[in-house]
Design a protein around this motif. Structure first.
Motif, mmCIF file in Angstrom:
data_model
loop_
_atom_site.group_PDB
_atom_site.id
_atom_site.type_symbol
_atom_site.label_atom_id
_atom_site.label_comp_id
_atom_site.label_asym_id
_atom_site.label_seq_id
_atom_site.Cartn_x
_atom_site.Cartn_y
_atom_site.Cartn_z
ATOM 1 N N ASP A 147 0.699 -1.116 -0.010
ATOM 2 C CA ASP A 147 -0.029 -0.071 0.000
ATOM 3 C C ASP A 147 0.945 1.272 -0.036
ATOM 4 O OD1 ASP A 147 -2.475 -1.282 -0.151
ATOM 5 O OD2 ASP A 147 -2.610 -1.335 1.964
ATOM 6 N N ILE A 188 0.686 3.968 -2.998
ATOM 7 C CA ILE A 188 0.264 5.224 -2.879
ATOM 8 C C ILE A 188 1.346 6.386 -3.501
ATOM 9 C CG2 ILE A 188 1.090 5.990 -0.447
ATOM 10 C CD1 ILE A 188 -2.570 6.774 -2.013
ATOM 11 N N GLU A 246 -0.150 7.855 6.070
ATOM 12 C CA GLU A 246 -1.473 8.326 6.400
ATOM 13 C C GLU A 246 -1.726 9.698 5.405
ATOM 14 O OE1 GLU A 246 -4.230 10.008 9.966
ATOM 15 O OE2 GLU A 246 -3.010 7.951 10.250
ATOM 16 N N VAL A 293 -2.083 9.135 1.845
ATOM 17 C CA VAL A 293 -3.448 8.563 1.565
ATOM 18 C C VAL A 293 -4.484 9.800 1.379
ATOM 19 C CG1 VAL A 293 -5.170 6.989 2.346
ATOM 20 C CG2 VAL A 293 -3.059 6.346 2.303
ATOM 21 N N TRP A 294 -4.307 10.604 2.525
ATOM 22 C CA TRP A 294 -5.331 11.640 2.439
ATOM 23 C C TRP A 294 -5.197 12.544 1.494
ATOM 24 C CZ3 TRP A 294 -9.778 11.289 4.822
ATOM 25 C CH2 TRP A 294 -9.792 10.440 6.057
ATOM 26 N N LEU A 340 -6.354 10.933 -1.793
ATOM 27 C CA LEU A 340 -8.034 11.100 -1.796
ATOM 28 C C LEU A 340 -8.622 12.630 -2.265
ATOM 29 C CD1 LEU A 340 -10.591 9.750 -1.099
ATOM 30 C CD2 LEU A 340 -10.250 10.342 1.414
ATOM 31 N N ARG A 357 -10.954 2.643 -1.530
ATOM 32 C CA ARG A 357 -9.608 2.282 -1.435
ATOM 33 C C ARG A 357 -8.810 2.691 -0.400
ATOM 34 N NH1 ARG A 357 -5.669 -1.059 -1.951
ATOM 35 N NH2 ARG A 357 -3.821 -0.200 -3.200
ATOM 36 N N ALA A 358 -9.223 4.124 -0.029
ATOM 37 C CA ALA A 358 -8.647 5.023 1.053
ATOM 38 C C ALA A 358 -8.864 4.498 2.582
ATOM 39 C CB ALA A 358 -9.026 6.318 1.038
ATOM 40 N N VAL A 408 -14.243 7.427 6.896
ATOM 41 C CA VAL A 408 -13.519 8.250 5.772
ATOM 42 C C VAL A 408 -14.256 9.202 5.114
ATOM 43 C CG1 VAL A 408 -12.394 7.891 3.492
ATOM 44 C CG2 VAL A 408 -11.767 6.112 5.268
#
Length: 359
Positions: free
Chosen positions: A99, A103, A321, A324-325, A328, A337-338, A349
């Motif tokens: 992951d 990302i 983290e 990921v944000w 998104l 997915r997030a 989320v």
């Protein structure tokens, strides 16, 4: 790659090749499993699904992706950690790395050049050289001599991937090089979530030492103790400690050791050792402490920092983290997915995307 993933999954399940082969329907031979693990043969789609079910792992894990191989594994473990424990740990780390690397690819983030090249040295000759090197690194990185708020943030800023996750009880962490197909390798440091923050900080400083110091030229100084000496000097600079605790004491109270360990975010045992290394306590005083009132401190941390208290509030990986944000927010990944990457329920989320609703 498939063979390595299959071998790991089989070991963490505690199955022999024969037992795994017999668990499949229809069954196959142990020789076939051996060929799969040696990458001499690939299973049919039906056998692949059977392997996934029998081993309790996803097809995505077995077929691989971002992570080609973990190399140069360095374990932080107890002496009774089993091969099954190590296999479970490797599987957890591979899943997290898949992951993390995915990302970075989505955001088109390039691997940085070696951030330690400018401070790396081939050898150190003695303990004083280790202390000097720790201070030089602090000066080069403009860290001053105050306690470091977060070793995790420091290493993430230097390009290392720091992952905190649940590991088997007998494994405290690991470090390794991550080989990727047709892409530059990367490095990762893994810390067990169950490890107290004092040990986490020291382990991270120890891993930093390995990236700065290649070896020792003095045969009387072993490499791992040398890395520990650097870690102690990096976390607890002599000048700062001497100003705080005074010089050449005949002894030190339990209360003072607890105060100092909370000031620097290190274990009581590491604090006691450092007091001896900088000359505040005599060698005899330190040895006496470890034979008497501090005898249990190497295995049991007195007055351990609680979650969210002091350094524990900051010693948490944040880079993954944050990426990921970011992805998104840029609509490069879906909320589903997030949620999967962050290990959060989808509704949490979605609420974070839209904000709290008016009542």
């Amino acid at each position: 790659m498939f063979g390595q993933r299959l071998r790991l999954a089989r070991k963490q399940a505690g199955l022999s090749m024969q037992a795994l082969a017999e668990s499949l329907t229809p069954g196959i031979s142990a020789q076939a499993i051996n060929k799969y693990e040696a990458d001499k043969m690939m299973p049919s789609s039906a056998v692949l699904v059977g392997l996934s079910k029998s081993l309790g792992v996803s097809l995505d894990f077995l077929m691989g992706g971002q992570v080609h191989e973990l190399q140069s594994l360095e374990w932080r473990k107890t002496s009774n950690a089993s091969a099954q424990d190590r296999a479970k740990a490797e599987m957890v780390v591979i899943g997290k790395l898949e992951d993390y690397l995915a990302i970075e690819d989505i955001l088109e983030i390039q691997q940085p050049d070696n951030p330690f090249a400018e401070v790396r040295i081939d050898q150190v000759e003695d303990d004083d050289a280790l202390d000097r090197k720790a201070l030089q690194v602090r000066e080069k990185w403009q860290l001053g001599i105050d306690p470091i708020p977060s070793m995790t943030a420091l290493l993430e800023d230097k390009g290392l991937k720091v992952i905190e996750t649940d590991l088997p009880e007998r494994i405290n962490g690991m470090a390794c090089h991550v080989e990727r197909a047709d892409l530059p390798p990367t490095e990762v440091i893994v810390v067990a979530r169950q490890t107290n923050v004092e040990r986490k900080r020291f382990n991270l400083a120890h891993e930093l030492a390995h990236r700065i110091i290649a070896g020792t030229e003095n045969p009387s100084i072993r490499l791992e103790p040398a890395m520990n000496r650097f870690a102690g000097a990096f976390l607890v600079p002599a000048e700062h400690l001497t100003a705080l605790a005074g010089e050449n004491q005949r002894g030190v109270t339990y209360h003072e050791i607890m105060r100092l360990k909370r000031t620097y975010g290190v274990s009581a045992a590491a604090m006691l050792m450092r007091l001896g290394q900088v000359g505040i306590l005599s060698r005899a005083a330190v040895e006496y402490a470890f034979k008497t009132y501090a005898r249990s401190w190497r295995s049991t941390e007195p007055e351990a920092l609680e979650d969210g208290e002091g350094f524990a509030a900051f010693e948490v990986p944040q880079r993954f983290e944050g990426l990921v944000w970011r992805a998104l927010g840029e609509e490069l990944i879906s909320p589903v997915r997030a949620a999967q990457m962050l290990g959060l329920p989808l509704n949490i989320v979605e609420r974070a995307i839209r904000g709290p609703r008016d009542l």
